[in-house]
Design an enzyme around this catalytic site. Structure first.
Site, mmCIF file in Angstrom:
data_model
loop_
_atom_site.group_PDB
_atom_site.id
_atom_site.type_symbol
_atom_site.label_atom_id
_atom_site.label_comp_id
_atom_site.label_asym_id
_atom_site.label_seq_id
_atom_site.Cartn_x
_atom_site.Cartn_y
_atom_site.Cartn_z
ATOM 1 C CE LYS A 281 -30.388 -34.765 18.279
ATOM 2 N NZ LYS A 281 -29.087 -34.829 17.453
ATOM 3 C CE LYS A 293 -24.131 -29.711 15.275
ATOM 4 N NZ LYS A 293 -23.589 -30.914 15.149
ATOM 5 C CG ASP A 304 -30.402 -31.822 16.035
ATOM 6 O OD1 ASP A 304 -30.607 -32.842 15.265
ATOM 7 O OD2 ASP A 304 -29.410 -31.649 17.193
ATOM 8 C CG ASP A 363 -21.862 -31.424 17.762
ATOM 9 O OD1 ASP A 363 -23.082 -31.368 18.027
ATOM 10 O OD2 ASP A 363 -21.441 -31.448 16.912
ATOM 11 N NE ARG A 367 -24.685 -40.275 20.144
ATOM 12 C CZ ARG A 367 -23.736 -40.801 19.176
ATOM 13 N NH1 ARG A 367 -22.773 -41.620 19.566
ATOM 14 N NH2 ARG A 367 -23.534 -40.311 17.988
HETATM 15 N N1 BES Z 1 -27.649 -33.019 15.206
HETATM 16 C C1 BES Z 1 -26.169 -33.440 14.709
HETATM 17 C C2 BES Z 1 -26.473 -34.371 13.710
HETATM 18 C C3 BES Z 1 -26.934 -33.949 12.331
HETATM 19 C C4 BES Z 1 -25.871 -33.380 11.604
HETATM 20 C C5 BES Z 1 -28.073 -33.546 11.913
HETATM 21 C C6 BES Z 1 -26.244 -32.890 10.075
HETATM 22 C C7 BES Z 1 -28.310 -32.971 10.785
HETATM 23 C C8 BES Z 1 -27.447 -32.753 9.885
HETATM 24 C C9 BES Z 1 -25.973 -34.505 16.155
HETATM 25 O O1 BES Z 1 -26.129 -33.965 17.258
HETATM 26 C C10 BES Z 1 -24.407 -34.430 15.851
HETATM 27 O O2 BES Z 1 -23.780 -33.404 16.026
HETATM 28 N N2 BES Z 1 -23.809 -35.539 15.749
HETATM 29 C C11 BES Z 1 -22.410 -35.739 15.864
HETATM 30 C C12 BES Z 1 -21.882 -36.938 16.594
HETATM 31 C C13 BES Z 1 -20.522 -36.973 17.003
HETATM 32 C C14 BES Z 1 -20.231 -35.952 17.764
HETATM 33 C C15 BES Z 1 -20.443 -38.451 17.498
HETATM 34 C C16 BES Z 1 -21.788 -35.719 14.418
HETATM 35 O O3 BES Z 1 -22.571 -36.396 13.447
HETATM 36 O O4 BES Z 1 -20.809 -35.142 14.010
HETATM 37 ZN ZN ZN Z 2 -27.983 -32.703 17.372
HETATM 38 MN MN MN Z 3 -24.927 -32.493 18.153
#
Ligand code: BES
Ligand code: ZN
Ligand code: MN
Length: 516
Positions: A281, A293, A304, A363, A367
């Site tokens: 990723k 966010k 990221d 967000d 994936r």
């Molecule tokens: N990049 C984030 C995940 C992340 C969170 C990485 C904290 C490092 C530290 C990812 O893209 C994300 O935002 N994931 C969401 C998914 C959800 C919307 C299904 C999450 O984890 O809230």
């Molecule tokens: Zn992310």
């Molecule tokens: Mn995200």
């Protein structure tokens, strides 16, 4: 006309600026074993009654100063403890590094080296000498590897200090009877891995204004220049449109910086044998997109692209040490921004595989980029093993913190291999389930699937979604490294605070143990 001339020149000047040496560091050298009479030295100390021959020798030559200091500080030589002694005996500084009483594994040695490396990076001494009486070349090479990793720092955007002595420059000498054989072993086997870790750490540390998808590609080209057996392929937006890669394009469409799909292929193994595929990723900044966010800690989302950096770094390590394998790294690069062009929650996206998904939250962009990358690498290379590495979910951080990356796989053998490689390399993974019920969580009323679930098991559902893009018969694992890409504090001696490059050492170890 002028424009077309000036643009590349400006770009070249800019690249020269941003790729200025990020870090001053000490040159690592090997020398014959001898206890120096003065200066800055470091040594390992065992736990228990016998702290070791090196300790005894130095202590005897310094009227028992070490023994008194150790007693006064109640230092026991436990693993991952240190006693830093400035101005002791005839020395400017003596660093004692505990190694416990267990077997002296490569990891223990790397941690000793790491502790010395971190000290060396902060020290103004011109020369630092690490004393190791062991005769095994391999052991000394691991000490050096650790010292290399521990020295990491990133000073690209700092003015050289004027009010402080310069630190972290000069020599770091490993004094060992293993001598030339150790140096040879280190140069051939471990220095390339340390360099790859540095490459990945630099990418993760670079801020989003500097490291956008095309910049990631340029940095990668520069790092691989002159490395034999490597070919690089880059898909730009028209190429991705041609292939119908709606996943990665829908993430990239909100940003002024266009997305890229980068493939770095290394052929060092049997001709024609399908490569191991490592897919990362590569979100160069994740604002969340329209599903914005909160600002608290959002700066961290410059990390990221840690998965992309890890897989690219891993292939750099393999290629630079000429591993006898074929491997390909795929970096799915995009910036996730909100804008008038950005994707919305509810949008339905058609991926290159033909299947559609419905966006629940913009967000959950990781994936989206990964599934098109997976499709492409499987179509191009027919790999039998695919491992994807992604800072995918906050949920995995809730579950495992910063002690383990989440490991998801339906292949027990592959899961065991990765777990073992994690233990050996110090980049630990913990297996989490892929429950069949996750299929229900991603049902969509209007598309083939929905791209994230409603409640609970967030890391598993993300993994499950990605897994539905993996072909039958392919052995696949997903590593969710969201908690591992960036450490606020140094948890391991080989990992100074900041970017970890988590995944480079793990994948390198996996390849050494399973595929060489
Ligand atoms: N990049 C984030 C995940 C992340 C969170 C990485 C904290 C490092 C530290 C990812 O893209 C994300 O935002 N994931 C969401 C998914 C959800 C919307 C299904 C999450 O984890 O809230
Ligand atoms: Zn992310
Ligand atoms: Mn995200």
């Amino acid at each position: 006309m002028l424009q077309t001339l000036i643009r590349p020149l400006m770009l070249a000047a800019f690249l020269a600026l941003v790729s200025a040496p990020a870090d001053a560091r000490r040159e690592l050298r090997f020398d014959a074993y001898a206890v120096p009479a003065s200066g800055t030295i470091a040594l390992a100390v065992a736990e228990g009654d016998d702290p070791g021959a090196v300790f005894a020798e130095i202590d005897a030559a310094n009227a028992g100063a070490l023994r008194r200091a150790v007693a006064a500080a109640a230092f026991q030589g436990k693993p991952n403890t240190q006693l830093d002694l400035p101005g002791i005996g005839r020395y400017d500084r003596v660093l004692l590094v505990g190694i416990g009483s267990g077997p002296v594994t490569p990891r223990v040695l790397e941690d000793v080296g790491g502790a010395v490396g971190q000290m060396a990076a902060r020290s103004p001494a011109e020369r630092i000498e690490l004393l190791w009486a062991g005769t095994e070349p391999d052991a000394a090479a691991h000490l050096a590897f650790g010292a290399d990793l521990g020295q990491y720092r990133f000073d690209t955007y700092r003015m050289p200090p004027t009010d402080m002595p310069v630190t972290g420059q000069g020599d770091l000498v490993i004094r060992t009877p293993a001598g030339a054989a150790a140096a040879e072993r280190y140069r051939a086997q471990w220095q390339p891995v340390a360099e790859a870790v540095r490459f990945a750490r630099d990418l993760v540390t670079e801020p989003g204004n500097v490291l956008y998808p095309e910049a990631f590609v340029e940095r990668t080209r520069a790092a691989f220049r002159g490395v034999p057996g490597v070919s690089i392929e880059v898909l730009d937006v028209p190429a991705m449109q041609e292939l119908g890669m709606g996943g990665i394009l829908s993430v990239g469409q909100g940003s002024a910086r266009p997305p890229r799909l980068l493939l770095v292929r290394y052929d060092g193994g049997t001709r024609g044998e399908p490569p191991l595929a490592f897919v990362g990723k590569g979100i160069t900044f994740d604002t969340g997109g329209v599903s914005l966010k909160p600002n608290d800690g959002m700066w961290r989302m410059k990390t990221d692209m840690g998965g992309a950096a890890a897989v690219t770094g891993a292939v750099l390590a393999l290629a630079a040490r000429r591993a006898p394998v074929n491997a390909v790294a795929v970096a799915a690069l995009a910036e996730n921004m909100p804008s008038g062009m950005a994707a919305r929650p509810g949008d339905v996206v058609r991926t290159a595989a033909g299947r559609t998904f419905e966006i629940t939250s913009t967000d959950a962009e990781g994936r989206m980029v990964l599934v098109d990358a997976l499709w492409y690498v499987q179509r191009q290379y027919r790999p039998r093993v695919v491992i994807d590495v992604a800072t995918l979910t906050g949920a995995v951080v809730t579950a495992l913190g910063d002690d383990y990356a989440g490991l998801f796989s339906r292949d027990d053998a592959l899961a065991a291999q990765l777990t073992a490689a994690g233990e050996a390399s110090g980049e630990a993974v913990w297996r989490l389930p892929l429950h069949p019920s996750y299929a229900r969580d991603i049902q969509s009323p209007i598309a083939d699937v929905r791209h994230s679930g409603g409640r609970g098991a967030g890391a598993g559902i993300g993994a499950h979604f990605i897994g539905t893009w993996v072909d039958e018969g392919v052995s696949w694992a997903h590593l969710d490294i969201a908690g591992m890409a960036w450490f606020e504090d140094s948890i391991q001696p080989t990992v100074p605070p900041g970017a970890t490059a988590f995944g480079v050492r793990l994948l390198d170890r996996f390849v050494r143990d399973v595929h060489e």
